[in-house]
Scaffold this motif. Structure first.
Motif, mmCIF file in Angstrom:
data_model
loop_
_atom_site.group_PDB
_atom_site.id
_atom_site.type_symbol
_atom_site.label_atom_id
_atom_site.label_comp_id
_atom_site.label_asym_id
_atom_site.label_seq_id
_atom_site.Cartn_x
_atom_site.Cartn_y
_atom_site.Cartn_z
ATOM 1 N N ALA A 1 0.630 -1.358 -0.127
ATOM 2 C CA ALA A 1 -0.162 0.036 0.048
ATOM 3 C C ALA A 1 1.159 1.212 -0.149
ATOM 4 C CB ALA A 1 -1.072 -0.090 1.089
ATOM 5 N N CYS A 2 1.892 1.252 0.720
ATOM 6 C CA CYS A 2 2.790 2.250 0.762
ATOM 7 C C CYS A 2 3.435 2.532 -0.665
ATOM 8 C CB CYS A 2 4.063 1.981 1.853
ATOM 9 S SG CYS A 2 3.461 1.994 3.498
ATOM 10 N N ALA A 3 3.901 1.640 -1.323
ATOM 11 C CA ALA A 3 4.429 1.739 -2.759
ATOM 12 C C ALA A 3 3.421 2.271 -3.764
ATOM 13 C CB ALA A 3 5.092 0.407 -3.288
ATOM 14 N N ALA A 4 2.104 1.937 -3.501
ATOM 15 C CA ALA A 4 1.052 2.318 -4.269
ATOM 16 C C ALA A 4 0.818 3.794 -4.104
ATOM 17 C CB ALA A 4 -0.282 1.385 -3.833
ATOM 18 N N ALA A 5 0.926 4.271 -2.801
ATOM 19 C CA ALA A 5 0.622 5.885 -2.426
ATOM 20 C C ALA A 5 1.675 6.669 -2.999
ATOM 21 C CB ALA A 5 0.437 5.756 -0.993
ATOM 22 N N TYR A 6 2.910 5.946 -2.766
ATOM 23 C CA TYR A 6 4.129 6.944 -2.918
ATOM 24 C C TYR A 6 5.114 6.509 -3.952
ATOM 25 C CZ TYR A 6 2.753 8.455 1.646
ATOM 26 O OH TYR A 6 1.811 8.787 2.823
ATOM 27 N N GLY A 7 4.684 5.526 -4.948
ATOM 28 C CA GLY A 7 5.954 5.090 -5.712
ATOM 29 C C GLY A 7 6.729 4.153 -5.231
ATOM 30 N N SER A 8 7.020 2.975 -5.762
ATOM 31 C CA SER A 8 8.071 2.045 -5.354
ATOM 32 C C SER A 8 9.530 2.338 -5.558
ATOM 33 C CB SER A 8 8.121 0.639 -5.967
ATOM 34 O OG SER A 8 8.904 -0.273 -5.527
ATOM 35 N N ASN A 9 10.286 2.542 -4.380
ATOM 36 C CA ASN A 9 11.681 3.071 -4.381
ATOM 37 C C ASN A 9 12.016 4.183 -4.898
ATOM 38 O OD1 ASN A 9 14.329 2.438 -3.495
ATOM 39 N ND2 ASN A 9 14.827 1.294 -5.415
ATOM 40 N N THR A 10 11.072 5.286 -4.719
ATOM 41 C CA THR A 10 11.307 6.544 -5.091
ATOM 42 C C THR A 10 11.708 7.618 -3.910
ATOM 43 O OG1 THR A 10 8.791 7.216 -4.580
ATOM 44 C CG2 THR A 10 9.131 6.285 -6.655
ATOM 45 N N ASP A 11 11.934 8.920 -4.213
ATOM 46 C CA ASP A 11 12.431 9.749 -3.189
ATOM 47 C C ASP A 11 11.366 10.008 -2.388
ATOM 48 O OD1 ASP A 11 14.853 9.905 -4.244
ATOM 49 O OD2 ASP A 11 14.806 11.963 -5.505
ATOM 50 N N GLU A 12 9.972 10.106 -3.355
ATOM 51 C CA GLU A 12 8.839 10.442 -2.562
ATOM 52 C C GLU A 12 8.529 9.361 -1.369
ATOM 53 O OE1 GLU A 12 4.093 11.866 -2.988
ATOM 54 O OE2 GLU A 12 5.376 10.960 -4.564
ATOM 55 N N PHE A 13 8.765 8.003 -1.691
ATOM 56 C CA PHE A 13 8.531 7.077 -0.933
ATOM 57 C C PHE A 13 9.593 6.969 0.302
ATOM 58 C CE2 PHE A 13 9.692 2.869 0.655
ATOM 59 C CZ PHE A 13 8.480 2.055 1.160
ATOM 60 N N TRP A 14 10.800 7.090 0.223
ATOM 61 C CA TRP A 14 11.828 7.091 1.277
ATOM 62 C C TRP A 14 11.649 8.285 2.173
ATOM 63 C CZ3 TRP A 14 13.379 2.832 2.284
ATOM 64 C CH2 TRP A 14 13.788 1.859 1.299
ATOM 65 N N ALA A 15 10.984 9.526 1.534
ATOM 66 C CA ALA A 15 10.732 10.498 2.455
ATOM 67 C C ALA A 15 9.742 10.425 3.309
ATOM 68 C CB ALA A 15 10.623 12.002 1.531
ATOM 69 N N ALA A 16 8.570 9.690 2.753
ATOM 70 C CA ALA A 16 7.417 9.190 3.707
ATOM 71 C C ALA A 16 7.888 8.194 4.624
ATOM 72 C CB ALA A 16 6.521 8.588 2.722
ATOM 73 N N SER A 17 8.587 7.575 4.230
ATOM 74 C CA SER A 17 9.265 6.342 5.190
ATOM 75 C C SER A 17 10.065 6.822 6.393
ATOM 76 C CB SER A 17 10.220 5.326 4.402
ATOM 77 O OG SER A 17 10.805 4.363 5.209
ATOM 78 N N ALA A 18 10.871 8.124 6.043
ATOM 79 C CA ALA A 18 11.575 8.557 6.946
ATOM 80 C C ALA A 18 10.772 9.392 8.145
ATOM 81 C CB ALA A 18 12.662 9.423 6.604
ATOM 82 N N ASP A 19 9.523 9.686 7.570
ATOM 83 C CA ASP A 19 8.493 10.704 8.412
ATOM 84 C C ASP A 19 7.747 9.754 9.022
ATOM 85 O OD1 ASP A 19 9.539 13.110 7.452
ATOM 86 O OD2 ASP A 19 8.151 13.416 5.845
ATOM 87 N N GLY A 20 7.844 8.418 8.980
ATOM 88 C CA GLY A 20 6.799 7.430 9.716
ATOM 89 C C GLY A 20 5.614 7.202 9.055
ATOM 90 N N ILE A 21 5.392 7.705 7.960
ATOM 91 C CA ILE A 21 4.077 7.504 7.308
ATOM 92 C C ILE A 21 3.802 6.527 6.226
ATOM 93 C CG2 ILE A 21 3.163 9.805 8.203
ATOM 94 C CD1 ILE A 21 3.708 10.776 5.084
ATOM 95 N N ALA A 22 5.246 5.819 5.864
ATOM 96 C CA ALA A 22 5.151 4.823 4.917
ATOM 97 C C ALA A 22 6.090 3.640 5.721
ATOM 98 C CB ALA A 22 5.753 5.143 3.554
ATOM 99 N N CYS A 23 6.192 2.657 5.225
ATOM 100 C CA CYS A 23 6.938 1.369 5.750
ATOM 101 C C CYS A 23 8.493 1.709 5.742
ATOM 102 C CB CYS A 23 6.619 -0.126 5.349
ATOM 103 S SG CYS A 23 6.540 0.004 3.350
ATOM 104 N N LYS A 24 8.991 1.245 7.166
ATOM 105 C CA LYS A 24 10.380 1.439 7.141
ATOM 106 C C LYS A 24 11.155 -0.065 6.754
ATOM 107 C CE LYS A 24 10.771 5.554 10.126
ATOM 108 N NZ LYS A 24 11.548 5.822 11.225
ATOM 109 N N PRO A 25 12.419 -0.005 6.447
ATOM 110 C CA PRO A 25 13.129 -1.053 6.627
ATOM 111 C C PRO A 25 13.243 -1.499 7.962
ATOM 112 C CG PRO A 25 14.177 0.422 5.031
ATOM 113 C CD PRO A 25 13.197 1.215 5.883
ATOM 114 N N ASP A 26 13.310 -3.026 8.175
ATOM 115 C CA ASP A 26 13.457 -3.439 9.376
ATOM 116 C C ASP A 26 14.151 -4.795 9.479
ATOM 117 O OD1 ASP A 26 12.017 -3.139 12.422
ATOM 118 O OD2 ASP A 26 12.368 -5.135 12.092
ATOM 119 N N GLY A 27 15.325 -4.830 10.127
ATOM 120 C CA GLY A 27 16.178 -6.078 10.257
ATOM 121 C C GLY A 27 16.323 -6.351 11.538
#
Length: 220
Positions: free
Chosen positions: A120-146
């Motif tokens: 759903a996050c990729a659908a909202a912000y695009g997959s692997n885009t700058d917009e996606f990673w910015a939303a991830s950093a803001d906590g509104i899109a999924c984050k990498p977790d290991g």
């Protein structure tokens, strides 16, 4: 599940069937006056003073008592020390957590969620885009977790330790380890050496450290 947008295609790693408890954690950062500070060496924290003493003897250092209520004992390793690990479990995923409860709302591999639907996050912000990673950093899109659960070689009797990370630069190191293990035909448990590396951003000038792992190998 491996994170496809971090350029890996390895399958989900298996977990250890052992019942050893999690007795400590690896850290390469700390809080100073309420702000995170990256370290260029590893800290191992535990709530068991006997385990802290055993670690101090093993790494020829001293036990430090911290202000942390959780895991109040720690040992700090020298900058050039690596930690030989027997990796019992490794998981990487993209996770969106509730900012209120910190519980996972959804989990995916960057392209497909665990329920089989597209991310759903990729659908909202695009997959692997700058917009996606910015939303991830803001906590509104999924984050990498290991997450890695591992025994320290030579100290297996102490129990398992955990290393967990949730940033793009740190979790990519987990993904590389996972992908290399699969390419070598290795399933957990296997052995690797945990090191540390300085990363510097040319864009912002900010620097931080990330975990490193050498090629995994079968346990002798």
């Amino acid at each position: 599940m491996a994170i496809k947008i971090l350029n890996t295609n390895s399958p989900k790693a298996g977990s250890s069937e052992e019942d050893d408890p999690i007795v400590g954690e690896f850290k390469n950062g700390r809080q100073v006056n309420g702000k995170p500070e990256s370290l260029n060496y590893w800290i191992i924290r535990t709530d068991d003073p006997d385990i802290a003493d055993a670690l101090a003897v093993h790494y020829d250092t001293e036990v430090e008592e911290t202000e942390y209520e959780r895991k109040p004992f720690q040992v700090s390793l020298a900058e050039d020390v690596t930690i030989e690990l027997r990796v019992d479990f490794l998981r990487t995923a993209m996770i969106l957590k509730s900012q209120a409860t910190w519980k996972a709302i959804r989990t995916c591999n960057g392209e497909e969620m665990t329920d089989g639907n597209p991310c759903a996050c990729a659908a909202a912000y695009g997959s692997n885009t700058d917009e996606f990673w910015a939303a991830s950093a803001d906590g509104i899109a999924c984050k990498p977790d290991g997450v890695i659960f591992a025994h320290i070689k030579g100290l297996e009797d102490l129990g398992k330790f955990v290393l967990s990370k949730n940033s793009r630069s740190t979790v990519s190191q987990f993904d590389r380890l996972e992908e290399t293990a699969v390419s070598l035909g290795l399933d957990t448990p296997y052995v690797t050496d945990l090191g540390i590396k300085l990363i510097e951003s040319k864009k912002t000038g900010r620097s931080w450290t990330v975990p490193t792992f050498n090629d995994p190998r079968e346990e002798a």
